[in-house]
Design a protein around this motif. Structure first.
Motif, PDB file in Angstrom:
ATOM      1  N   GLU A  72       0.815  -1.223   0.000  1.00  6.34           N
ATOM      2  CA  GLU A  72       0.000   0.000   0.000  1.00  6.34           C
ATOM      3  C   GLU A  72       0.845   1.266   0.000  1.00  6.34           C
ATOM      4  O   GLU A  72       0.499   2.261  -0.638  1.00  6.34           O
ATOM      5  CB  GLU A  72      -0.926  -0.017   1.227  1.00  6.34           C
ATOM      6  N   ASN A  73       1.991   1.228   0.684  1.00  3.47           N
ATOM      7  CA  ASN A  73       2.779   2.453   0.857  1.00  3.47           C
ATOM      8  C   ASN A  73       4.167   2.411   0.225  1.00  3.47           C
ATOM      9  O   ASN A  73       4.978   3.304   0.477  1.00  3.47           O
ATOM     10  CB  ASN A  73       2.932   2.749   2.359  1.00  3.47           C
ATOM     11  N   GLU A  74       4.461   1.381  -0.597  1.00  2.00           N
ATOM     12  CA  GLU A  74       5.839   1.246  -1.041  1.00  2.00           C
ATOM     13  C   GLU A  74       5.919   0.471  -2.353  1.00  2.00           C
ATOM     14  O   GLU A  74       5.168  -0.471  -2.591  1.00  2.00           O
ATOM     15  CB  GLU A  74       6.625   0.500   0.052  1.00  2.00           C
ATOM     16  N   LYS A  75       6.865   0.885  -3.200  1.00  2.00           N
ATOM     17  CA  LYS A  75       7.192   0.161  -4.423  1.00  2.00           C
ATOM     18  C   LYS A  75       8.696  -0.122  -4.422  1.00  2.00           C
ATOM     19  O   LYS A  75       9.496   0.800  -4.256  1.00  2.00           O
ATOM     20  CB  LYS A  75       6.837   0.974  -5.667  1.00  2.00           C
ATOM     21  N   ILE A  76       9.043  -1.385  -4.609  1.00  2.00           N
ATOM     22  CA  ILE A  76      10.452  -1.763  -4.657  1.00  2.00           C
ATOM     23  C   ILE A  76      10.725  -2.492  -5.969  1.00  2.00           C
ATOM     24  O   ILE A  76      10.063  -3.489  -6.283  1.00  2.00           O
ATOM     25  CB  ILE A  76      10.835  -2.658  -3.468  1.00  2.00           C
ATOM     26  N   LEU A  77      11.677  -1.974  -6.721  1.00  2.00           N
ATOM     27  CA  LEU A  77      12.110  -2.626  -7.950  1.00  2.00           C
ATOM     28  C   LEU A  77      13.273  -3.559  -7.621  1.00  2.00           C
ATOM     29  O   LEU A  77      14.284  -3.136  -7.059  1.00  2.00           O
ATOM     30  CB  LEU A  77      12.552  -1.588  -8.987  1.00  2.00           C
ATOM     31  N   VAL A  78      13.105  -4.838  -7.964  1.00  2.00           N
ATOM     32  CA  VAL A  78      14.154  -5.837  -7.769  1.00  2.00           C
ATOM     33  C   VAL A  78      14.797  -6.111  -9.124  1.00  2.00           C
ATOM     34  O   VAL A  78      14.107  -6.470 -10.082  1.00  2.00           O
ATOM     35  CB  VAL A  78      13.580  -7.146  -7.177  1.00  2.00           C
ATOM     36  N   VAL A  79      16.096  -5.913  -9.203  1.00  2.00           N
ATOM     37  CA  VAL A  79      16.832  -6.167 -10.447  1.00  2.00           C
ATOM     38  C   VAL A  79      17.917  -7.203 -10.149  1.00  2.00           C
ATOM     39  O   VAL A  79      18.750  -7.000  -9.261  1.00  2.00           O
ATOM     40  CB  VAL A  79      17.469  -4.875 -11.011  1.00  2.00           C
ATOM     41  N   ILE A  80      17.894  -8.321 -10.886  1.00  2.00           N
ATOM     42  CA  ILE A  80      18.796  -9.440 -10.619  1.00  2.00           C
ATOM     43  C   ILE A  80      19.541  -9.810 -11.895  1.00  2.00           C
ATOM     44  O   ILE A  80      18.925 -10.170 -12.899  1.00  2.00           O
ATOM     45  CB  ILE A  80      18.005 -10.665 -10.103  1.00  2.00           C
ATOM     46  N   ASN A  81      20.862  -9.732 -11.830  1.00  2.00           N
ATOM     47  CA  ASN A  81      21.694 -10.085 -12.982  1.00  2.00           C
ATOM     48  C   ASN A  81      22.724 -11.141 -12.573  1.00  2.00           C
ATOM     49  O   ASN A  81      23.828 -10.816 -12.143  1.00  2.00           O
ATOM     50  CB  ASN A  81      22.411  -8.859 -13.542  1.00  2.00           C
ATOM     51  N   PRO A  82      22.383 -12.428 -12.719  1.00  2.00           N
ATOM     52  CA  PRO A  82      23.348 -13.471 -12.367  1.00  2.00           C
ATOM     53  C   PRO A  82      24.515 -13.567 -13.348  1.00  2.00           C
ATOM     54  O   PRO A  82      25.570 -14.112 -12.995  1.00  2.00           O
ATOM     55  CB  PRO A  82      22.505 -14.762 -12.423  1.00  2.00           C
ATOM     56  N   SER A  83      24.358 -13.081 -14.570  1.00  2.00           N
ATOM     57  CA  SER A  83      25.400 -13.249 -15.584  1.00  2.00           C
ATOM     58  C   SER A  83      26.621 -12.393 -15.268  1.00  2.00           C
ATOM     59  O   SER A  83      26.539 -11.404 -14.537  1.00  2.00           O
ATOM     60  CB  SER A  83      24.862 -12.874 -16.968  1.00  2.00           C
ATOM     61  N   ALA A  84      27.747 -12.769 -15.827  1.00  2.00           N
ATOM     62  CA  ALA A  84      29.004 -12.078 -15.530  1.00  2.00           C
ATOM     63  C   ALA A  84      29.116 -10.729 -16.230  1.00  2.00           C
ATOM     64  O   ALA A  84      29.972  -9.911 -15.864  1.00  2.00           O
ATOM     65  CB  ALA A  84      30.179 -12.969 -15.947  1.00  2.00           C
ATOM     66  N   GLN A  85      28.263 -10.463 -17.223  1.00  2.00           N
ATOM     67  CA  GLN A  85      28.329  -9.211 -17.977  1.00  2.00           C
ATOM     68  C   GLN A  85      27.265  -8.220 -17.510  1.00  2.00           C
ATOM     69  O   GLN A  85      26.182  -8.617 -17.079  1.00  2.00           O
ATOM     70  CB  GLN A  85      28.136  -9.464 -19.484  1.00  2.00           C
ATOM     71  N   ALA A  86      27.576  -6.920 -17.635  1.00  2.00           N
ATOM     72  CA  ALA A  86      26.576  -5.883 -17.344  1.00  2.00           C
ATOM     73  C   ALA A  86      25.404  -6.040 -18.310  1.00  2.00           C
ATOM     74  O   ALA A  86      25.563  -6.464 -19.458  1.00  2.00           O
ATOM     75  CB  ALA A  86      27.197  -4.504 -17.476  1.00  2.00           C
ATOM     76  N   GLN A  87      24.218  -5.691 -17.836  1.00  2.00           N
ATOM     77  CA  GLN A  87      23.006  -5.826 -18.651  1.00  2.00           C
ATOM     78  C   GLN A  87      22.138  -4.587 -18.491  1.00  2.00           C
ATOM     79  O   GLN A  87      22.196  -3.902 -17.448  1.00  2.00           O
ATOM     80  CB  GLN A  87      22.207  -7.059 -18.220  1.00  2.00           C
ATOM     81  N   SER A  88      21.324  -4.305 -19.517  1.00  2.00           N
ATOM     82  CA  SER A  88      20.436  -3.139 -19.487  1.00  2.00           C
ATOM     83  C   SER A  88      19.055  -3.518 -20.002  1.00  2.00           C
ATOM     84  O   SER A  88      18.891  -4.487 -20.746  1.00  2.00           O
ATOM     85  CB  SER A  88      20.999  -2.010 -20.354  1.00  2.00           C
ATOM     86  N   PHE A  89      18.069  -2.714 -19.602  1.00  2.00           N
ATOM     87  CA  PHE A  89      16.720  -2.870 -20.156  1.00  2.00           C
ATOM     88  C   PHE A  89      16.008  -1.523 -20.062  1.00  2.00           C
ATOM     89  O   PHE A  89      16.366  -0.660 -19.251  1.00  2.00           O
ATOM     90  CB  PHE A  89      15.931  -3.961 -19.421  1.00  2.00           C
ATOM     91  N   ASP A  90      15.012  -1.348 -20.899  1.00  2.00           N
ATOM     92  CA  ASP A  90      14.253  -0.102 -20.938  1.00  2.00           C
ATOM     93  C   ASP A  90      13.243  -0.068 -19.802  1.00  2.00           C
ATOM     94  O   ASP A  90      12.412  -0.979 -19.667  1.00  2.00           O
ATOM     95  CB  ASP A  90      13.510   0.034 -22.276  1.00  2.00           C
ATOM     96  N   TYR A  91      13.323   0.969 -18.976  1.00  6.25           N
ATOM     97  CA  TYR A  91      12.343   1.138 -17.900  1.00  6.25           C
ATOM     98  C   TYR A  91      12.484   2.544 -17.348  1.00  6.25           C
ATOM     99  O   TYR A  91      13.573   2.965 -16.951  1.00  6.25           O
ATOM    100  CB  TYR A  91      12.573   0.116 -16.783  1.00  6.25           C
ATOM    101  N   ASN A  92      11.390   3.235 -17.319  1.00  6.79           N
ATOM    102  CA  ASN A  92      11.407   4.635 -16.885  1.00  6.79           C
ATOM    103  C   ASN A  92      11.113   4.706 -15.390  1.00  6.79           C
ATOM    104  O   ASN A  92       9.982   4.475 -14.957  1.00  6.79           O
ATOM    105  CB  ASN A  92      10.370   5.434 -17.671  1.00  6.79           C
ATOM    106  N   CYS A  93      12.149   4.984 -14.606  1.00  2.47           N
ATOM    107  CA  CYS A  93      11.962   5.085 -13.158  1.00  2.47           C
ATOM    108  C   CYS A  93      13.091   5.914 -12.566  1.00  2.47           C
ATOM    109  O   CYS A  93      14.097   6.209 -13.217  1.00  2.47           O
ATOM    110  CB  CYS A  93      11.923   3.704 -12.508  1.00  2.47           C
ATOM    111  N   THR A  94      12.890   6.281 -11.302  1.00  5.95           N
ATOM    112  CA  THR A  94      13.924   6.993 -10.541  1.00  5.95           C
ATOM    113  C   THR A  94      14.168   6.235  -9.246  1.00  5.95           C
ATOM    114  O   THR A  94      13.222   5.894  -8.529  1.00  5.95           O
ATOM    115  CB  THR A  94      13.469   8.430 -10.214  1.00  5.95           C
TER     116      THR A  94
END
Length: 514
Positions: A461-483
């Motif tokens: 109700e009072n909170e949003k948490i974005l969980v981002v998990i990258n098990p791979s050895a390389q940096a990764q990116s994806f499109d998502y508009n957030c702060t």
């Protein structure tokens, strides 16, 4: 409803392999009591104890000989009652493992059912009318008594199937009774008596073995759902706080049947093995895994359960390879960041918190076969038998991991960078954020086929948490508009969100308030 389930973190205890206090080479109830503070210190507030009832142990206790008497090797009924009491003193809860689908051939019910003379147990199991007729689609026992007929079995040949009826009985096979017939109803009443016995003793509920398999010829599960709804009425009337967790693998059915949560199966359509137990697990740093099928299946089940998300994902259990058979070091930490940030109650299999290994090449013990390597004794310290038992090593129920570098609880606690401490930290974070607990909602933000990372939004109700998990050895990116307003947890390096793109370093995890 058992509100304590909303923030439950379960620790699964395989009792024969956990802690031996009387030097017979087998764990016992006093051993569980002795280690309750260890479990609580880790952050777990609930325990699931695998079957501990009287049994010939042809299937590690899943072949029950008496549901209301514990196996003497573990102690007495009074000792198990003390486990409940000591757990409650620590504000912990205990689920017992209920096995309602079958018994051992040594159970008194089965011995009575084998008699040619009709008695109250004649219909307790599924018997055909003729020794020459097998139950269709099921293996059977035959020629074992004076009674004419073949008895259906579940799994091993020494586990006769209890009779809860057939959803669609074949009128040409009069031995196929309906759920409402006297025999199946007496079976269910007897199982309710078992539940009543242990709940009155102080047990907090049950994890139910193969809960979706009781009514036969029931392809859509409608008969079995109805059966559990009947149980739900009994519990609501007598034990409204009793918690029920099903091993079903279809949460839309189990929750409709009255279970509070559903235990994810490692077989069937869940794609659970894609995460940890395949040639290229998603959580391997090689970055060749695929989580998309798991996520799609999870989302379908999530929607079917009205977005309740009460799907329990275990680190493992006594039927699976240990996590560490295919994942090591930081891979395990990243896997636990996933397990401890998903909806539903997490289950930690004893020893997974210290990275215990699958012990290769063990001879089968008590029906374990290839599973035996995941059931080796808990490794507490560097003393005799890793602190599990003071019995001679040849007397141990299952041999210890012989590796001289085997992990131990003592060494893990002393090492601030250990898997144990990462799990402890993750549990504390989960428990301090409503959105990360069992009932916080989930929305998958990024889970593309053959791609990394994995990202999902947990929300209360009072909170949003974005969980981002990258098990791979390389940096990764994806499109998502957030702060990112706050970093709640990070491991391996922090992600950043710029120009509607989130980028995360290799082998890292982050929880970000947005």
């Amino acid at each position: 409803m058992s509100k304590w389930l909303d923030n439950a973190i379960f620790y699964e205890i395989y009792p024969q392999s956990f802690n031996d206090t009387n030097a017979d080479g087998i764990g016992d109830f006093h051993g569980i009591i002795e280690k309750l503070d260890y479990i609580k210190e880790l952050g777990c507030n609930a325990i699931w104890i695998n079957p501990c009832f009287l049994s010939p142990f042809g299937d590690a206790g899943y072949d029950v000989a008496d549901y209301c008497r514990v196996a003497p090797r573990y102690g007495t009924n009074e000792d198990l009652k003390q486990v409940f009491e000591e757990a409650h003193k620590r504000n912990m809860h205990v689920l017992l493992d209920l096995v309602p689908g079958h018994t051992s051939v040594e159970h008194s019910w089965f011995k009575e059912s084998m008699k040619a003379e009709k008695n109250e147990f004649t219909d307790r199991y599924i018997w055909t009318n003729s020794i020459w007729e097998s139950p269709e689609g099921m293996a059977s026992l035959r020629g074992i008594s004076d009674r004419d007929g073949s008895c259906a079995i579940n799994f091993f040949s020494h586990q006769p199937a209890l009779n809860y009826g057939f959803y669609q009985p074949d009128p040409e096979k009069p031995w196929q009774q309906s759920f409402d017939d006297k025999g199946p109803q007496a079976t269910l009443a007897a199982m309710e008596d078992v539940m009543r016995f242990w709940l009155n003793m102080g047990c907090d509920g049950f994890r139910v073995d193969m809960a979706g398999s009781l009514v036969k010829n029931d392809p859509e599960g409608k008969g079995t759902i109805r059966l559990w709804q009947q149980v739900r009425k009994f519990l609501d009337a007598e034990f409204p706080d009793a918690a029920m967790v099903s091993e079903w693998g279809e949460p839309d059915k189990s929750l409709l049947g009255g279970f509070h949560m559903d235990f994810l199966l490692h077989f069937g359509p869940s794609h659970y093995n894609d995460l940890f137990r395949c040639d290229e697990p998603f959580f391997s740093k090689r970055g060749k895994g695929d989580i998309s099928a798991f996520v799609e299946t999870y989302k379908k089940n999530y929607e079917k359960t009205a977005r309740k998300g009460l799907i329990c994902i275990p680190s493992g259990n006594h039927d699976m390879d240990r996590l560490s058979r295919r994942l090591q070091c930081d891979e395990l930490k990243i896997a636990f960041a996933f397990l401890l940030s998903m909806p539903g109650a997490p289950f930690i299999y004893y020893g997974d918190e210290i990275g215990m290994r699958y012990v290769e090449g063990l001879k089968s013990v008590e029906g374990g076969y290839n599973r035996t390597g995941s059931r080796s004794p808990m490794q507490w310290d560097d003393s005799t038998n890793a602190g599990f038992s003071t019995a001679p090593s040849n007397d141990l129920y299952i041999p210890m991991d012989p590796n001289k570098n085997r992990p131990t609880a003592k060494a893990s606690i002393e090492n601030p960078d250990s898997l144990y401490h990462e799990i402890k930290k993750l549990i504390q974070i989960r428990q301090s954020h409503e959105s990360l607990k069992s009932r916080g909602t989930i929305e998958f933000v990024y889970a593309k086929k053959d791609q990394y990372p994995l990202a999902y939004l947990r929300e209360s109700e009072n909170e949003k948490i974005l969980v981002v998990i990258n098990p791979s050895a390389q940096a990764q990116s994806f499109d998502y508009n957030c702060t990112f307003k706050e970093t709640i947890y990070s491991f391996g390096g922090e992600a950043n969100a710029e120009n509607q793109i989130v980028t995360i370093p290799g082998q890292s995890v982050g929880f970000y308030r947005i």
